[in-house]
Design a protein around this motif. Structure first.
Motif, mmCIF file in Angstrom:
data_model
loop_
_atom_site.group_PDB
_atom_site.id
_atom_site.type_symbol
_atom_site.label_atom_id
_atom_site.label_comp_id
_atom_site.label_asym_id
_atom_site.label_seq_id
_atom_site.Cartn_x
_atom_site.Cartn_y
_atom_site.Cartn_z
ATOM 1 N N ASN A 17 7.629 -3.449 -4.347
ATOM 2 C CA ASN A 17 6.312 -2.814 -4.225
ATOM 3 C C ASN A 17 5.848 -2.799 -2.765
ATOM 4 O OD1 ASN A 17 5.954 -2.225 -6.941
ATOM 5 N ND2 ASN A 17 4.990 -4.185 -7.395
ATOM 6 N N THR A 18 6.040 -3.940 -2.100
ATOM 7 C CA THR A 18 5.649 -4.029 -0.692
ATOM 8 C C THR A 18 6.510 -3.110 0.159
ATOM 9 O OG1 THR A 18 4.952 -6.326 -0.980
ATOM 10 C CG2 THR A 18 5.351 -5.586 1.278
ATOM 11 N N ALA A 19 7.800 -3.101 -0.118
ATOM 12 C CA ALA A 19 8.718 -2.254 0.651
ATOM 13 C C ALA A 19 8.389 -0.774 0.479
ATOM 14 C CB ALA A 19 10.155 -2.526 0.219
ATOM 15 N N ALA A 20 7.981 -0.390 -0.725
ATOM 16 C CA ALA A 20 7.615 1.012 -0.970
ATOM 17 C C ALA A 20 6.417 1.390 -0.113
ATOM 18 C CB ALA A 20 7.303 1.224 -2.445
ATOM 19 N N ARG A 21 5.420 0.518 -0.091
ATOM 20 C CA ARG A 21 4.221 0.799 0.708
ATOM 21 C C ARG A 21 4.551 0.897 2.188
ATOM 22 N NH1 ARG A 21 1.501 -2.370 3.796
ATOM 23 N NH2 ARG A 21 2.373 -4.296 2.935
ATOM 24 N N VAL A 22 5.334 -0.051 2.688
ATOM 25 C CA VAL A 22 5.691 -0.064 4.108
ATOM 26 C C VAL A 22 6.565 1.137 4.450
ATOM 27 C CG1 VAL A 22 6.917 -1.338 5.915
ATOM 28 C CG2 VAL A 22 5.475 -2.569 4.279
#
Length: 226
Positions: free
Chosen positions: A35-40
Motif C-alpha cells: 500500500n505504501t509502495a503504491a502511494r510512493v
C-alpha cells in the motif's frame, strides 16, 4: 516496521521495484508495504524507467495486490517510454495488466505497435504472454496477431505446451488465426501427444479450435487423450 515503510519516500524507483519484486517472488504477503509502495510510486511515477515500471507492476500482479490508482497512472508513463521497453518488459507489463483485469486500451495499442517492431526479439514465452494478455483483456491487436503467426509457425518447437495453449486460446478468443496456424498446432499436438496431458492445456486448445471452426485434433479427445 512502520518506520521502515515511511522511509520508502526516500527510495529510488529501482529500489522500490527491487524490494517489491523480492517480496512477490517469495510469495511473502506484506499488504502495508505494498500500500505504501503504491502511494510512493504514484508520486514518483515520472522517475520510473521501463524496467522499474515493469518490475513494480509485475510485483503487484504476482502478489494479487490491487493498486488501481498506480495502474492508472502507469498507463501514460508506460506509453511515453514504450520505445525503450525490451521484449521481456513488454510481456511483463501486458501480463500484469491482464492478471489484474485492468483494462488499458490506449496502452495496449502502444504495446501492439512496439511488439510488432521488436517481434523477432521476443522469446517464445514472452510472445505467448503478450498475446495471452491481449486475449485476456479482449484487446484485438490484429496487426500483432497476424505478424506473430509467422514467428509462431516457424518456432513452434520452442514453445512449451502451456505457451501453445495460451497463445492459441488468445487467437480463438479474439476470433483471429489463419488455417496455417491451426494446422501447425494440430500437427504439433498430434506428433507429441505425451506432452499435451494437462487438462487446462487441452481445454484451451480445444476452445480455440471450436471458436475458429477448425477440427480439433483427435488426440485431444476421446480415448486417445490418455
Amino acid at each position: 516496521a512502520k518506520a521502515r515503510l515511511l522511509k520508502l519516500d526516500g527510495f529510488s524507483p529501482q529500489s522500490i521495484a527491487n524490494i517489491l519484486w523480492s517480496y512477490a517472488k517469495l510469495d511473502y504477503r506484506a499488504p502495508d508495504l505494498f500500500n505504501t509502495a503504491a502511494r510512493v510510486s504514484v508520486a514518483k511515477i515520472d522517475e520510473f524507467n521501463s524496467q522499474d515500471l515493469s518490475n513494480t507492476l509485475w510485483a503487484f500482479a504476482k502478489a494479487r495486490h490491487a493498486a488501481p490508482e498506480l495502474f492508472d497512472e502507469a498507463i501514460l508513463a508506460a506509453r511515453l517510454r514504450i520505445d525503450a521497453f525490451k521484449a521481456r518488459e513488454i510481456a511483463s507489463i501486458s501480463s500484469s495488466y491482464a492478471k489484474m483485469g485492468h483494462h488499458a486500451p490506449e496502452l495496449f495499442k502502444a504495446i501492439e505497435l512496439a511488439a510488432v517492431k521488436r517481434l523477432n526479439t521476443f522469446k517464445s514465452q514472452e510472445l505467448s504472454n503478450t498475446l495471452w494478455a491481449c486475449g485476456k483483456l479482449d484487446h484485438a491487436a490484429p496487426r500483432l496477431f497476424v505478424e506473430a503467426e509467422e514467428v509462431l509457425i516457424k518456432n513452434m518447437d520452442t514453445f512449451m505446451p502451456q505457451g501453445i495453449a495460451n497463445t492459441l486460446w488468445a487467437y480463438g478468443k479474439l476470433g483471429l488465426g489463419s488455417a496455417e496456424l491451426f494446422e501447425a498446432v494440430a500437427c504439433t499436438v498430434t506428433n507429441n501427444p505425451g506432452v499435451f496431458k494437462s487438462r487446462e492445456v487441452k481445454r484451451k486448445i480445444e476452445f480455440a479450435f471450436r471458436q475458429s471452426g477448425h477440427s480439433t485434433p483427435k488426440v485431444l479427445s476421446g480415448d486417445e487423450t490418455h
